[in-house]
Design an enzyme around this catalytic site. Structure first.
Site, PDB file in Angstrom:
ATOM      1  N   SER A 169       0.931  -0.920  -0.342  1.00  0.00           N
ATOM      2  CA  SER A 169       0.287  -0.125   0.152  1.00  0.00           C
ATOM      3  C   SER A 169       1.161   0.777   0.106  1.00  0.00           C
ATOM      4  CB  SER A 169      -1.071  -0.039   1.470  1.00  0.00           C
ATOM      5  OG  SER A 169      -0.183   0.545   1.967  1.00  0.00           O
TER       6      SER A 169
ATOM      7  N   ALA B  31       1.096   5.158   1.588  1.00  0.00           N
ATOM      8  CA  ALA B  31       1.250   5.277   2.869  1.00  0.00           C
ATOM      9  C   ALA B  31      -0.617   5.941   3.429  1.00  0.00           C
ATOM     10  CB  ALA B  31       1.668   7.062   3.007  1.00  0.00           C
TER      11      ALA B  31
ATOM     12  N   THR C 153      -1.339   6.980   6.956  1.00  0.00           N
ATOM     13  CA  THR C 153      -0.787   8.330   8.289  1.00  0.00           C
ATOM     14  C   THR C 153       1.041   8.324   8.449  1.00  0.00           C
ATOM     15  OG1 THR C 153      -1.024   6.590   9.852  1.00  0.00           O
ATOM     16  CG2 THR C 153      -2.876   7.713   9.368  1.00  0.00           C
ATOM     17  N   SER C 154       1.692   8.092   7.747  1.00  0.00           N
ATOM     18  CA  SER C 154       3.122   7.634   7.865  1.00  0.00           C
ATOM     19  C   SER C 154       3.546   8.329   6.409  1.00  0.00           C
ATOM     20  CB  SER C 154       3.737   6.382   7.759  1.00  0.00           C
ATOM     21  OG  SER C 154       3.628   5.673   6.429  1.00  0.00           O
TER      22      SER C 154
ATOM     23  N   THR D 283       5.191   1.398   1.706  1.00  0.00           N
ATOM     24  CA  THR D 283       6.178   0.507   0.778  1.00  0.00           C
ATOM     25  C   THR D 283       6.069   0.644  -0.855  1.00  0.00           C
ATOM     26  OG1 THR D 283       5.826  -1.469   1.705  1.00  0.00           O
ATOM     27  CG2 THR D 283       7.008  -1.788  -0.411  1.00  0.00           C
TER      28      THR D 283
ATOM     29  N   ASP E 119      -6.856   4.120  12.021  1.00  0.00           N
ATOM     30  CA  ASP E 119      -6.322   2.599  11.365  1.00  0.00           C
ATOM     31  C   ASP E 119      -6.826   1.868  12.442  1.00  0.00           C
ATOM     32  OD1 ASP E 119      -5.352   1.076  10.115  1.00  0.00           O
ATOM     33  OD2 ASP E 119      -3.222   1.263  10.413  1.00  0.00           O
TER      34      ASP E 119
END
Length: 517
Positions: free
Chosen positions: A221, A223, A225-226, A230, A283
């Site tokens: 996936s 991002a 909330t980051s 990847t 999340d």
């Protein structure tokens, strides 16, 4: 994703569906189809369309459902939108693919029975498998507005879902999309639950495992909330927008791939929910489990390792919380016929040097190429997870996976396999470099005793990650490091001075990002 293509979505019967000319307004509404009409539009008035109404739009053989935004004629000039026109957002335009000025028929959609299931869940009712499937079916056909999606997510957040509901949600998410199958008795995969900046082990693990000869069709996936997912990091190195035919070709050729899951219809509901989760910045555990496992099952996986970082500022903050989430994964995987193992790992500080797509990609390349300054923690974690996959698969004896994984990584086989996978996906590219960089330094000497992962990730996002692939930060102050006054703790990378200033202002307001004693 939002195309309406089955008989249950026909509009309510009308004598003649009114038609308007459509105009492309070039407004980005982030995947949500929006239709714009003037308040004094005859069709808008006669059909009783109001702001936020859901409208069936048909052009030729294509039909979508979009949300109406009403524009005030006094503030919207005729040359932008006339009385007999309807404006379309970019998402709506791309789904319908009309020619400019084409006529579209508008109508009211049928009332959705599945909305009553969402309301029931909001009031604490337990949903059946049939009710969950009805919600997912309507969701994948775009029959819900974002407010309905948000209501469903909020109703399922926290501890509001039973294991039975999560199983039903997982199965429904698989059923409404496409599924892959492979000519292999063992198909492996791994997933990290997230919350740990820089933890970019997937490209390394896929390269190690595929180099050994196991099948690992990895869909990842972007991002939520980051500062980077990847797929965001890999997109700086090669093409990740693969369709199902591309994935089959790459995996048959190289044994593995690293693709963005949103480019195909493997558990497509997951990508719809992720878009709204990103806006809500939530999340939830039940959604997390269903999201992860539905993607793995749809991709044809039989054996899956879950990497669960645990730390005071990670997504999973305590061993007790980790045990609870692990049991949830196991409880859902078993009835789905999935061999699964949860591996808890250290989540006390970021992994590697880089936080942000390109910076994390450079860490991956450094480890694969055996560079002297390659992050040892990223190397070690990748070896550990690859070893767990080897042993879970039954192809490697217990206790022998780590040495095998280390050999494959260190002798160049993993690097050769990574290059081959990238070549099959469209070629290996050099990650970009940010135009602006700024060191954040220690105001006094001391030893690093704590790192706030969440605030560090927030600083990287304010610098522009992941939207700007080169943005983010380089992390220098690992736990236990002794730093002198004026020595860099981390270096911010940004594509514009404004974003660099946003990140620096945030850092200045939060003293506890790096704690020194």
């Amino acid at each position: 994703m939002y195309l309406v293509n089955d008989t249950t979505t026909q509009a309510c019967p009308t004598l003649a569906a009114p038609a308007v000319r459509v105009r492309r307004l070039g407004i980005d509404t982030h995947q949500e189809p929006i239709i714009y009409m003037r308040r004094d539009c005859p069709v808008c008035r006669s059909e009783g369309f109001e702001a936020q109404s859901r409208i069936n739009i048909t052009v030729g053989e294509r039909t979508i459902i979009a949300t109406l935004n009403v524009v005030e004629p006094a503030l919207f000039p005729d040359e932008l939108l006339s009385l007999d026109e309807a404006g379309l957002s970019e998402a709506a335009w791309k789904l319908l693919e009309p020619r400019e000025g084409a006529h579209a028929e508008l109508s009211h959609p049928r009332p959705l029975e599945s909305l009553s299931h969402i309301r029931a869940k909001i009031y604490g009712k337990t949903l059946s498998a049939e009710q969950m499937h009805a919600i997912m079916r309507d969701m994948v056909h775009g029959r819900f507005a974002d407010v309905h999606l948000a209501g469903f997510l909020a109703a399922c957040a926290g501890d509001r879902m039973t294991n039975g509901e999560i199983v039903a949600l997982t199965q429904s998410m698989v059923d409404v999309g496409e599924q892959l199958s492979w000519n292999a008795d063992v198909v492996v995969d791994k997933h990290c639950v997230g919350g740990l900046p820089g933890n970019r082990t997937t490209p390394l693990v896929v390269s190690i495992v595929a180099a050994y000869g196991l099948t690992i069709p990895k869909t990842s996936s972007r991002a939520i909330t980051s500062p980077a997912g990847t797929a965001d990091a890999m997109a700086t190195l090669t093409d990740v927008d693969l369709d199902i035919a591309d994935i089959r070709r790459v995996v048959q050729r190289e044994g593995g791939c690293i693709a963005w899951g949103g480019a195909m219809r493997l558990s497509p509901v997951d990508d719809i929910l992720i878009r709204v989760e990103r806006a809500l910045d939530i999340d939830s555990e039940g959604q997390l489990v269903a999201s992860v496992l539905s993607k793995k099952i749809a991709a044809g996986s039989t054996h899956v390792i879950i990497d669960m970082p645990v730390g005071p500022t990670a997504k999973v903050r305590s061993p007790i919380a980790a045990q609870k989430l692990a049991r949830m994964f196991e409880a859902v995987a078993e009835p789905m016929g999935l061999n699964l193992k949860v591996v808890t790992t250290d989540g006390s500080q970021p992994i590697g040097h880089g936080i942000g797509p390109a910076l994390e990609a450079r860490d991956v390349l450094a480890v694969l190429q055996g560079q002297p300054d390659a992050p040892a923690d990223l190397h070690g974690r990748a070896v550990k997870l690859a070893a767990e996959i080897f042993e879970l698969s039954g192809k490697v004896a217990e206790g022998q996976g780590a040495e095998l994984a280390r050999q494959i990584l260190d002798d160049g086989r993993a690097w050769a396999k990574f290059q081959a996978i990238c070549e099959a996906q469209g070629g290996l590219h050099e990650p970009p470099v940010a135009a602006h960089q700024h060191d954040v330094v220690a105001e006094r000497a001391g030893t690093v005793v704590a790192v706030d992962n969440r605030r560090l990730a927030r600083a990287a996002k304010l610098a522009g990650a992941p939207e700007d692939p080169a943005a983010g930060l380089e992390f220098h102050a690992r736990l236990g490091t002794r730093v002198a006054k004026g020595e860099p703790l981390f270096t911010l990378h940004a594509e514009s001075p404004g974003e660099l200033d946003y990140a620096l202002a945030y850092v200045a307001e939060h003293d506890g990002i790096i704690t020194l004693e």
